[in-house]
Design an enzyme around this catalytic site. Sequence first.
Site, PDB file in Angstrom:
ATOM      1  N   LYS A   1      21.680  20.866  78.978  1.00 10.20           N
ATOM      2  CA  LYS A   1      22.578  19.943  79.378  1.00 10.20           C
ATOM      3  C   LYS A   1      22.411  19.916  81.049  1.00 10.20           C
ATOM      4  O   LYS A   1      22.582  18.908  81.832  1.00 10.20           O
ATOM      5  CB  LYS A   1      24.071  20.779  79.454  1.00 10.20           C
TER       6      LYS A   1
ATOM      7  N   GLN B   1      30.772  26.923  77.507  1.00  7.10           N
ATOM      8  CA  GLN B   1      29.775  26.812  76.060  1.00  7.10           C
ATOM      9  C   GLN B   1      30.425  27.627  75.046  1.00  7.10           C
ATOM     10  O   GLN B   1      30.831  28.740  75.264  1.00  7.10           O
ATOM     11  CB  GLN B   1      28.546  27.070  76.337  1.00  7.10           C
TER      12      GLN B   1
ATOM     13  N   ASP C   1      34.733  18.229  78.036  1.00  3.09           N
ATOM     14  CA  ASP C   1      34.329  18.293  76.752  1.00  3.09           C
ATOM     15  C   ASP C   1      35.521  17.562  75.916  1.00  3.09           C
ATOM     16  O   ASP C   1      35.621  17.479  74.469  1.00  3.09           O
ATOM     17  CB  ASP C   1      34.513  19.751  76.656  1.00  3.09           C
TER      18      ASP C   1
HETATM   19  N1  GUN Z   1      29.505  24.362  71.328  1.00  2.00           N
HETATM   20  C1  GUN Z   1      28.882  23.378  70.321  1.00  2.00           C
HETATM   21  N2  GUN Z   1      29.109  22.488  70.747  1.00  2.00           N
HETATM   22  C2  GUN Z   1      29.931  22.364  71.892  1.00  2.00           C
HETATM   23  C3  GUN Z   1      30.406  21.479  72.643  1.00  2.00           C
HETATM   24  O1  GUN Z   1      30.384  19.870  72.449  1.00  2.00           O
HETATM   25  N3  GUN Z   1      31.038  21.723  73.646  1.00  2.00           N
HETATM   26  C4  GUN Z   1      31.044  23.076  74.053  1.00  2.00           C
HETATM   27  N4  GUN Z   1      31.638  23.513  75.070  1.00  2.00           N
HETATM   28  N5  GUN Z   1      30.572  23.955  73.267  1.00  2.00           N
HETATM   29  C5  GUN Z   1      29.981  23.806  72.172  1.00  2.00           C
END
Ligand code: GUN
Length: 297
Positions: free
Chosen positions: A54, A98, A121
Amino acid sequence: MAGKLIDGKELAKNLRGEIAAGVTDLKAKGGVTPGLAVILVGENPASVSYVTAKEKACAEAGMYSREIRLPATISEQELLDEIAHLNVDPAIHGILVQLPLPKGFDEKKVIDAIAPEKDVDGFTPVNVGKMLIGETCFLPCTPHGIIKLIEFSGMDLRGKHAVVIGRSNIVGKPVAVLLARKETNATVTLCHTGTPDVAAFTRTADVVVVATGRPNTLTGDMLKPGAVVIDVGVNRIPDATKPKGFRLVGDADFASCAAVASAITPVPGGVGPMTITMLLWNTLESARRTVALRRGF
Ligand code: GUN
């Protein structure tokens, strides 16, 4: 292989080009650099690699990213305080925590602490609720990326039968909502662990989205010929022949599904690149909103 590959990397590259152009434009005309804060608590290896990807994607798009790595030993209150600071930091337009968080953290409480206008998100109850009733909001990244991938495959979803396998809050439930929206207009069946005969539904599906976190959930014999398959799974399978000691597989059995489907996403290189792309998209959108607000639009 009969079906064609739906190349998530290619679609992601095209969209990231558009996003990077949008970032350049916003910097020049609005004097604002979109900023994303990524919080990682603990050292879950899969999470570390997602977070790294990311950050790299932010830099490539010309965005500012702030990495906040916290030990699993911090208290929940310290994490909530960190989020509270980011909520009022003008350099930050998007906040991502995350998931999963280490044991002991209340994920709902932590997500709820993110200001909805920085929730890129799309996980906070405000954004989930707005999505459900069709108001403008940040759409969750993986489900939004899935809709883009299906469109990219050439399928017009209107009037089609879409089967989603898996009812997680992150993927299954929201993708079912997005598929059923008026502008998409698919007829949706949501299968889950309580569905006695999943194949009875997938055999009538024009598109199957599989998001269970379990390899071989979907096999070719469960598909109608010509169906489109979107495989959301990322499962690590021990493999001594690989440098990292594992290989990645999805939730669909690729070989048997590809032989029956008209199009299928690979793992890796399908849904994954799109999740990050839609995160950049939302972060740019969030930064654009702050400029519009400042100008009184
Ligand atoms: N863990 C797995 N997929 C995601 C996501 O799209 N966003 C976040 N914050 N955590 C994740």
